[in-house]
Scaffold this active site. Structure first.
Site, PDB file in Angstrom:
ATOM      1  N   ASP A 190      -2.571 -57.563 -39.081  1.00  0.00           N
ATOM      2  CA  ASP A 190      -1.756 -58.079 -37.968  1.00  0.00           C
ATOM      3  C   ASP A 190      -0.926 -59.324 -38.302  1.00  0.00           C
ATOM      4  O   ASP A 190       0.034 -59.623 -37.593  1.00  0.00           O
ATOM      5  CB  ASP A 190      -2.648 -58.428 -36.767  1.00  0.00           C
ATOM      6  CG  ASP A 190      -3.285 -57.202 -36.149  1.00  0.00           C
ATOM      7  OD1 ASP A 190      -2.995 -56.083 -36.608  1.00  0.00           O
ATOM      8  OD2 ASP A 190      -4.082 -57.356 -35.206  1.00  0.00           O
ATOM      9  N   GLY A 241      -1.121 -53.985 -33.989  1.00  0.00           N
ATOM     10  CA  GLY A 241      -0.823 -55.404 -33.775  1.00  0.00           C
ATOM     11  C   GLY A 241      -1.207 -55.705 -32.352  1.00  0.00           C
ATOM     12  O   GLY A 241      -0.347 -55.780 -31.476  1.00  0.00           O
ATOM     13  N   LEU A 295      -3.725 -44.828 -39.757  1.00  0.00           N
ATOM     14  CA  LEU A 295      -2.993 -44.620 -41.019  1.00  0.00           C
ATOM     15  C   LEU A 295      -2.551 -45.965 -41.584  1.00  0.00           C
ATOM     16  O   LEU A 295      -2.537 -46.173 -42.797  1.00  0.00           O
ATOM     17  CB  LEU A 295      -1.691 -43.881 -40.705  1.00  0.00           C
ATOM     18  CG  LEU A 295      -1.533 -42.409 -40.909  1.00  0.00           C
ATOM     19  CD1 LEU A 295      -0.128 -42.021 -40.506  1.00  0.00           C
ATOM     20  CD2 LEU A 295      -1.780 -42.066 -42.369  1.00  0.00           C
TER      21      LEU A 295
HETATM   22  O1  F6P Z   1      -6.902 -56.324 -35.926  1.00  0.00           O
HETATM   23  C1  F6P Z   1      -6.491 -55.268 -36.703  1.00  0.00           C
HETATM   24  C2  F6P Z   1      -6.297 -54.028 -35.873  1.00  0.00           C
HETATM   25  O2  F6P Z   1      -5.893 -52.999 -36.748  1.00  0.00           O
HETATM   26  C3  F6P Z   1      -5.321 -54.182 -34.703  1.00  0.00           C
HETATM   27  O3  F6P Z   1      -3.987 -54.090 -35.094  1.00  0.00           O
HETATM   28  C4  F6P Z   1      -5.781 -53.062 -33.825  1.00  0.00           C
HETATM   29  O4  F6P Z   1      -5.428 -53.295 -32.480  1.00  0.00           O
HETATM   30  C5  F6P Z   1      -7.253 -53.070 -33.997  1.00  0.00           C
HETATM   31  O5  F6P Z   1      -7.507 -53.626 -35.271  1.00  0.00           O
HETATM   32  C6  F6P Z   1      -7.915 -51.709 -33.900  1.00  0.00           C
HETATM   33  O6  F6P Z   1      -9.282 -51.878 -34.047  1.00  0.00           O
HETATM   34  P1  F6P Z   1     -10.317 -50.684 -34.228  1.00  0.00           P
HETATM   35  O7  F6P Z   1     -10.112 -50.078 -35.576  1.00  0.00           O
HETATM   36  O8  F6P Z   1     -11.645 -51.330 -34.104  1.00  0.00           O
HETATM   37  O9  F6P Z   1     -10.012 -49.705 -33.146  1.00  0.00           O
END
Ligand code: F6P
Length: 328
Positions: A133, A176, A259
């Site tokens: 992010d 993000g 991805l």
């Molecule tokens: O913080 C990194 C991130 O990839 C964010 O961009 C996204 O919202 C989140 O993690 C998704 O998290 P998870 O893989 O736990 O669903």
């Protein structure tokens, strides 16, 4: 703790994985061995720490991982580490193994945990920013951001082929959670007509105006990049609202999803992760703690956890301006 008392350093990866985390683990392990310190790997982030899932590592434990995505130590988002009891168990396991310092590779949530832990126990910690992010304050780049933007660019280039073949309008959602770094950078790299950012709150009517100008300028297909955290609730919602007013657009939605977190890290992320991992160990040996390693103009420095997590990273205003100029 005095630096010369540090004999054993543990490393863990926490939160969402990011390409380059392995390169950072490798750097922490090798810099420890180089300095005569015994390195330990903690599996599954803070949850593994609570459960004592800890293993001694050696220089060869991290051979051939610099090119691999994900994290060999695995990761987790531990609810239990938010509790006093959870952190007490974690401390107990570190003590039992004689570990006297910890490197935490992760993002916002991980450093929030590290800050609390550092305040409670006599185990110095240093953070290494690993998140696609790029939303940690005080560092120009976080590990994984460059690779993720390259992956996004590659995916959108492919979408562009089919969008232009069918004269379609694509809404592509990128990750993000709270920040638009991925969306903005990818928008410039792929020539998106517009980027919907959490930081901007652009209205649908403003977006439609941009699309209409594009159509008037003979654009036959377009890409709108939607950051998952923008105010309408993501690409499906934005597409629906545009369609309600402009049913003549042949619209499609593509959610890139996880991805974006995978793949072999870019050269940039490998080098950044290596620099940050070595710097983290050297910082601990100097007696520093409770801070995150940051890269500023290519130089490594330390930023207190509370600054890195509480201050908001601003998007580059010049990049935003430029993205608008180039999308006519
Ligand atoms: O913080 C990194 C991130 O990839 C964010 O961009 C996204 O919202 C989140 O993690 C998704 O998290 P998870 O893989 O736990 O669903």
């Amino acid at each position: 703790m005095m630096s010369n008392q540090i004999k054993r350093i543990a490393v863990l990866t926490s939160g969402g994985d990011a390409p380059g985390m392995n390169a950072a683990i490798r750097a922490v392990v090798r810099a420890s061995v180089y300095n005569g310190i015994v390195p330990f790997g903690v599996y599954r982030g803070y949850q593994g720490l609570i459960e004592g899932d800890i293993e001694e590592m050696h220089a060869r434990s991290v051979s051939r991982i610099i090119s691999r995505g994900g994290t060999i130590l695995k990761s987790s988002r531990s609810e239990e580490f938010r509790t006093v009891e959870g952190r007490k168990k974690a401390y107990g396991h570190l003590k039992a193994q004689g570990i006297d310092a910890l490197v935490v590779i992760g993002g916002n949530g991980s450093f929030t945990g590290a800050e609390v832990f550092t305040g409670e126990y006599d185990i110095p910690t240093i953070g290494v920013p690993g998140t696609i992010d790029n939303d940690l304050f005080g560092t120009d780049y976080t590990i994984g951001y460059d690779t993720a933007t390259n992956v996004i660019t590659d995916c959108i280039d492919k979408i562009r082929d089919t969008a232009s073949s069918h004269n379609r309008l694509f809404f592509v959602e990128v990750m993000g959670r709270d920040s638009g770094f991925l969306a903005l950078r990818a928008g410039i790299a792929t020539g998106a007509i517009a980027v919907m950012l959490p930081e901007e709150n652009r209205s649908i009517s403003e977006l439609i105006e941009i699309l209409e100008t594009g159509a008037a300028n003979k654009k036959t297909s377009s890409i709108v990049i939607v950051a998952e955290g923008e105010s309408y609730g993501g690409a499906y919602e934005v597409a629906k609202k545009v369609q309600e007013q402009y049913s003549e657009y042949d619209t499609k939605v593509s959610i890139l999803g996880h991805l974006q977190r995978g793949g072999s890290p870019s050269c940039f992320d490998r080098v950044l992760a290596s620099q940050m991992g070595v710097y983290a160990v050297e910082a601990l040996l100097r007696g520093d703690q409770g801070q995150m390693v940051a890269s500023v103009n290519g130089q490594m420095k330390l930023v207190p956890y509370e600054v890195a997590i509480k201050e908001r990273s601003e998007l580059d205003a010049e990049l935003r301006r430029m993205s608008r100029i180039l999308s006519i």
